[in-house]
Write a protein that holds these residues in place. Structure first.
Motif, PDB file in Angstrom:
ATOM      1  N   PHE A 161     -92.166 -43.920  -3.387  1.00 41.82           N
ATOM      2  CA  PHE A 161     -91.941 -44.324  -4.719  1.00 41.82           C
ATOM      3  C   PHE A 161     -92.275 -43.638  -5.725  1.00 41.82           C
ATOM      4  CE2 PHE A 161     -95.977 -45.362  -2.842  1.00 41.82           C
ATOM      5  CZ  PHE A 161     -97.067 -44.866  -3.729  1.00 41.82           C
ATOM      6  N   ASN A 203     -88.773 -47.038  -8.279  1.00 36.83           N
ATOM      7  CA  ASN A 203     -87.813 -46.591  -7.209  1.00 36.83           C
ATOM      8  C   ASN A 203     -88.965 -46.600  -5.834  1.00 36.83           C
ATOM      9  OD1 ASN A 203     -85.619 -45.852  -8.620  1.00 36.83           O
ATOM     10  ND2 ASN A 203     -86.724 -43.810  -9.295  1.00 36.83           N
ATOM     11  N   TYR A 205     -89.257 -47.769  -2.435  1.00 38.60           N
ATOM     12  CA  TYR A 205     -88.351 -48.238  -1.248  1.00 38.60           C
ATOM     13  C   TYR A 205     -88.991 -48.559   0.125  1.00 38.60           C
ATOM     14  CZ  TYR A 205     -84.244 -46.247  -3.938  1.00 38.60           C
ATOM     15  OH  TYR A 205     -83.348 -46.302  -4.831  1.00 38.60           O
ATOM     16  N   LYS A 213     -82.930 -49.931   4.461  1.00 39.40           N
ATOM     17  CA  LYS A 213     -83.872 -49.524   3.498  1.00 39.40           C
ATOM     18  C   LYS A 213     -83.489 -50.278   2.229  1.00 39.40           C
ATOM     19  CE  LYS A 213     -83.712 -45.612   1.334  1.00 39.40           C
ATOM     20  NZ  LYS A 213     -83.560 -43.956   0.969  1.00 39.40           N
ATOM     21  N   ARG A 215     -84.873 -51.650  -1.877  1.00 36.67           N
ATOM     22  CA  ARG A 215     -85.706 -51.231  -3.041  1.00 36.67           C
ATOM     23  C   ARG A 215     -86.173 -52.497  -3.680  1.00 36.67           C
ATOM     24  NH1 ARG A 215     -83.516 -48.362  -8.599  1.00 36.67           N
ATOM     25  NH2 ARG A 215     -85.435 -48.416  -9.876  1.00 36.67           N
ATOM     26  N   ASP A 218     -89.600 -52.834  -9.847  1.00 36.53           N
ATOM     27  CA  ASP A 218     -90.443 -51.849 -10.633  1.00 36.53           C
ATOM     28  C   ASP A 218     -91.861 -52.631 -10.913  1.00 36.53           C
ATOM     29  OD1 ASP A 218     -88.414 -49.907 -10.252  1.00 36.53           O
ATOM     30  OD2 ASP A 218     -88.009 -50.049 -12.158  1.00 36.53           O
TER      31      ASP A 218
END
Length: 224
Positions: A161, A203, A205, A213, A215, A218
């Motif tokens: 991140f 970002n 993950y 994977k 996301r 935020d």
């Protein structure tokens, strides 16, 4: 063009969990969908005198690539255990259940989705409006990803991140952190926290068991 077609595929499957047949009812136990990468148990009731057998039920997985390139659906193994049927999709997509009743095939469709996690900084998550006290913020160790649905009690692995600090003079500082725990550079930014600073974690993950994977949302926090 491919992204557009994938969007159409996923838009179309948002309506797939309704019952298509008046002779068959399919009931899932996990969030109305099936979960990719794990064993799923479902109940299937059909309008016939006896309960359904394994031989009457088959399942086929349709992934976005299969849909786009018109490939043959992947047949899944079906087992009947204690009156329920077990199916294990390895990927997300749509599962078609073909159920043979009175010599005809009834088809029911259900989405298979990846496990999703909620990322948190201690007890704080995205869209939290509470300001974090300086002392509490400065001792944080990292970001964790928790599965908070479908009866699971587990964590997922945080891969990386970005940490951004915006101080009162509006000058940003940033670093990329690998893993869940704050590395040396991230710890330095965290320990610089002062009242009215803004911290952004983006970002983010992570990967849950048997998933690709993903996301996270935020996270934006103000220091009290």
């Amino acid at each position: 063009m491919k992204i557009y077609l994938i969007a159409i595929f996923y838009f179309s499957i948002t309506f797939c969990n309704g019952q298509n047949s008046d002779k068959v009812i399919v009931h899932t136990e996990t969030c109305n969908d099936l979960i990719a990468g794990i064993d799923n148990y479902i109940s299937i009731i059909a309008m016939q005198d006896s309960s359904l057998t394994e031989e009457q039920v088959s399942a086929f997985l349709i992934t976005p690539d299969i849909y786009l390139y018109e490939k043959k659906p992947i047949e899944l193994k079906i087992e009947k255990i204690n009156k329920k049927f077990k199916v294990h999709p390895d990927s997300s997509g749509v599962i078609e259940f073909h159920i043979k009743v009175d010599g005809k095939i009834e088809i029911e469709t259900i989405k298979a989705k990846q496990l999703k996690a909620v990322c948190r900084l201690s007890k704080y998550k995205a869209n939290s409006e509470v300001k974090i006290p300086i002392a509490e913020f400065r001792v944080q160790k990292g970001i964790n990803a928790y599965i908070e649905c479908c009866g699971f009690d587990a964590r997922c692995k945080v891969i990386e991140f970005e940490v951004i600090r915006i101080s009162s003079d509006e000058l940003p500082s940033r670093t990329i952190n690998n893993g869940a725990r704050f590395d040396e550079q991230a710890q330095t930014l965290i320990k610089l926290a002062e009242s009215k600073d803004i911290y952004i974690f983006r970002n983010i993950y992570y990967r849950c068991p048997s998933t690709e994977k993903q996301r996270s949302e935020d996270m934006i926090f103000e220091i009290k």
